[in-house]
Design an enzyme around this catalytic site. Structure first.
Site, PDB file in Angstrom:
ATOM      1  N   TYR A 147     -10.340  47.243   2.397  1.00  0.00           N
ATOM      2  CA  TYR A 147     -10.279  45.856   1.942  1.00  0.00           C
ATOM      3  C   TYR A 147      -8.974  45.184   2.374  1.00  0.00           C
ATOM      4  CZ  TYR A 147     -10.287  41.909  -1.358  1.00  0.00           C
ATOM      5  OH  TYR A 147     -10.246  40.664  -1.915  1.00  0.00           O
ATOM      6  N   PRO A 177      -5.508  34.643  -3.134  1.00  0.00           N
ATOM      7  CA  PRO A 177      -5.441  34.737  -4.599  1.00  0.00           C
ATOM      8  C   PRO A 177      -4.875  36.075  -5.061  1.00  0.00           C
ATOM      9  CG  PRO A 177      -7.652  34.094  -3.837  1.00  0.00           C
ATOM     10  CD  PRO A 177      -6.894  34.610  -2.653  1.00  0.00           C
ATOM     11  N   TYR A 179      -4.796  38.109  -9.054  1.00  0.00           N
ATOM     12  CA  TYR A 179      -5.851  38.494  -9.996  1.00  0.00           C
ATOM     13  C   TYR A 179      -6.423  37.244 -10.669  1.00  0.00           C
ATOM     14  CZ  TYR A 179      -4.507  43.371  -9.441  1.00  0.00           C
ATOM     15  OH  TYR A 179      -4.258  44.618  -8.926  1.00  0.00           O
TER      16      TYR A 179
END
Length: 241
Positions: A147, A177, A179
């Site tokens: 990822y 972004p 969390y």
């Protein structure tokens, strides 16, 4: 005439917030999704935003999907590459399938979608492309070599493409972004959230999907015409790039 905005993975989570924010800002929005027909139908019923189903990892499906949207709504002038998946595992346990599934959606999917709108944007001398990366593409993360590699790759892709698009009136940017308070985060045990995750975030809370959506809405606007090749980090101060 309203500009057409295409949001991949645009019927759930951050993508749904982006789709809705762009519609509220006056754009004609098309949202893609990969598999959950029930959620997509509910999203369309609630918002009036039409959804289109295809796998962004399939180049031919992307080409056909973009053509359908342009037949229905007009030329795509704004692309938000939001579709993404995780296939987490420590590297010594990671399978080739987990690696390739992540690469196909999160990195190849960005190429597939962007490549299929790029020519039209160049001809019209206008375009806005925003790709949703991640804090973990900036700093790395345990059990996310696949990822993190894709999200870091998205940043490099964006910096390169911004240089190619600049003279053609196309801006290309990243929102990364941290969390965010989405359905996925709700599955984390309260103890882990309060003792592990939140203490890492200086502002002391999760971000909201609407905050990411507002960042995207700025970057696709006419006001952001001088912003390209940039990474907008929205992570509450957790990682300062």
């Amino acid at each position: 005439m309203s500009r057409v905005a295409l949001v991949t993975g645009g019927s759930r989570g951050i993508g749904a917030a982006i789709s809705t924010a762009l519609k509220d800002a006056g754009y004609k929005v098309a949202a893609t999704y990969a598999g959950n027909d029930e959620k997509a139908a509910a999203f369309t019923a609630e918002t009036g935003i039409k959804t289109y189903k295809w796998n962004v990892g399939d180049y031919d499906a992307c080409a056909a999907g973009v053509k359908q949207i342009e037949d229905d709504l007009g030329p795509v002038e704004i692309l938000v590459n939001n579709a993404g998946i995780t296939r987490d595992a420590p590297f010594h346990k990671m399978t080739p399938q987990q690696w390739h599934e992540c690469i196909d959606t999160n990195l190849n999917g960005v190429f597939n979608m962007t490549h299929n709108v790029w020519g039209g944007m160049r001809e019209r001398k206008f375009g806005r492309i925003v790709t949703i990366s991640s804090i973990n593409g900036q700093k790395g993360q345990f059990a996310q070599a696949n990822y993190a590699a894709t999200k870091a790759g998205d940043i490099g892709f964006t910096k390169s493409l911004a240089q190619e698009g600049a003279r053609a009136g196309i801006t290309v940017n990243i929102v990364a972004p941290g969390y965010i308070n989405t359905e996925m985060m709700s599955t984390i045990p309260e103890k882990v959230m309060n003792e592990v995750i939140l203490p890492q975030i200086p502002v002391g809370r999760l971000g909201e999907a609407s905050e990411i959506a507002r960042a995207v809405a700025f970057l696709v606007s006419d006001d952001a015409g001088f912003v390209t090749g940039s990474t907008l980090s929205a992570n509450g101060g957790q990682y300062l790039a």
